[in-house]
Design an enzyme around this catalytic site. Structure first.
Site, mmCIF file in Angstrom:
data_model
loop_
_atom_site.group_PDB
_atom_site.id
_atom_site.type_symbol
_atom_site.label_atom_id
_atom_site.label_comp_id
_atom_site.label_asym_id
_atom_site.label_seq_id
_atom_site.Cartn_x
_atom_site.Cartn_y
_atom_site.Cartn_z
ATOM 1 N N CYS A 17 0.864 -1.180 0.000
ATOM 2 C CA CYS A 17 0.000 0.000 0.000
ATOM 3 C C CYS A 17 0.899 1.229 0.000
ATOM 4 O O CYS A 17 1.693 1.420 0.925
ATOM 5 C CB CYS A 17 -0.915 0.001 1.219
ATOM 6 S SG CYS A 17 -1.892 1.508 1.378
ATOM 7 N N CYS B 283 -4.810 6.427 -3.001
ATOM 8 C CA CYS B 283 -4.144 5.138 -3.197
ATOM 9 C C CYS B 283 -2.798 5.416 -3.850
ATOM 10 O O CYS B 283 -2.741 5.846 -5.015
ATOM 11 C CB CYS B 283 -4.987 4.213 -4.074
ATOM 12 S SG CYS B 283 -4.197 2.629 -4.442
#
EC number: 5.1.1.7
Length: 357
Positions: free
Chosen positions: A145, A300
């Protein structure tokens, strides 16, 4: 002193008093491993929000140092452009402190702490300084991530009481990632090289440009979308629009309807993250994201990297871009000399808390 200033001062004083009271309260001995967050507010214990600065405040230091002396599950909530995570100091074990099911409960925004995921700082392996593992809000475990790794770096600096610029070698499911804390507090991350081979992403879509899947047709919800597939250690499907609608206005999309149909499409055997992109200029892109296992999020990092790669492959943008996300901008550069992608953006602590388990 104005009434607003007085109110703010009183609020800060109350937060400090609450933190001091919590620090002096002994944690109950655990009977069995069960998070007492859901459906039992009297058993839940949380610390009032407080500001975090570098060097860390005395209150923050005192809270972090309680980790080894009490039997409570301590955490620090971090966010990077609104992508928020429950950070846990797991340096004493290679086994996460909570199960995927418990992580999902913690991430519940109504009955838990509320977050996009739980991130564990674990011992390093294979020459890395640390290992990073993540459980998504649905309990699934992604490989990496981007926003999370920036929060990870800032959390390490807080745990180790580090000042100034520092870099770390982080072992992740996507390989070795190297974040660097800069003087301005932002974190620059060497995200490695993008993976473009369809089977390695993975996707069942046929390659259209050498071994890459670029502007391939994908039927979703009655429309033919043109997609480019990229892996940043986790799979991404990037689209700039459909064959019928060449220019995408991302603010008009209802992600809760269209996002799951991409995520669970049969062409993506491991499911996929999906980025919907609007080109503002050749160095400025705007995106919204539907994340695999987390749904619509404010940001993101790996997705922003994938978007720049896709934009370059499709001839829409330069290799260095600002990418606007709902939570704010990220600076992304895909260098031609080493094929690495570099992401720069903020990360900060929001509050400290505990849960009995």
């Amino acid at each position: 002193m104005s009434s607003a200033t007085a109110a703010a001062t009183a609020t800060i004083a109350a937060a400090a008093a609450a933190a001091a009271k919590l620090a002096a309260t002994p944690a109950p001995a655990p009977s069995r491993r069960r998070l007492t967050l859901r459906g039992n507010p009297t058993a839940r214990r949380c610390v009032a929000a407080m500001a975090v600065s570098t060097p860390r405040s005395a209150a923050a230091a005192a809270f972090l140092e309680r980790r080894e002396s009490e039997r409570a599950l301590h955490f620090v909530k971090y966010q990077g452009l609104g992508n928020d995570f429950i950070m846990m100091d797991n340096r004493d074990s290679a086994v996460p402190k909570v199960t995927p099911e418990e992580a999902a409960k913690l991430c519940d925004r109504n009955f838990g702490v509320g977050a996009d995921g739980v991130i564990f700082v674990m011992p390093g392996v294979n020459g890395a300084d640390y290992t990073m593992r993540i459980f998504n809000s649905d309990g699934s475990e992604p490989e990496m991530c981007g926003n999370g790794v920036r929060c990870f770096a800032r959390f390490i600096a807080e745990l180790e009481n580090l000042q100034g610029t520092h870099s770390f070698k982080i072992h992740t499911g996507a390989g070795l990632i190297i974040p660097e804390i800069q003087n301005d507090g932002k974190v620059k991350v060497d995200m490695g090289q993008p993976i473009l081979s369809g089977p390695d992403i993975p996707t069942k879509l046929p390659s259209t440009k050498n071994e890459a899947v670029v502007q391939a047709d994908l039927a979703v919800d009655g429309s033919t979308w043109q997609v480019t597939c990229v892996s940043m250690g986790n799979p991404h499907c990037v689209t700039f629009g459909t064959k019928e609608l060449k220019v995408l206005h991302v603010d008009d999309l209802k992600l809760s309807d269209i996002g799951p149909k991409f995520e669970h499409h049969e062409m993506f055997p491991a499911r996929t993250n999906t980025e919907f992109v609007e080109v503002l200029s050749r160095s400025h892109l705007k995106m919204r994201v539907w994340e695999r296992g987390a749904g619509a999020t404010l940001a993101c990092g790996t997705g922003a990297c994938a978007v720049v790669v896709a934009a370059v492959l499709e001839g829409r943008a330069e290799r260095k871009c600002v990418v606007d996300l709902p939570g704010g901008p990220l600076e992304i550069e895909w260098r031609e000399d080493d094929n690495h992608i570099y992401m720069t953006g903020p990360a900060e602590a929001v509050f400290y808390g505990s849960a009995v388990h």
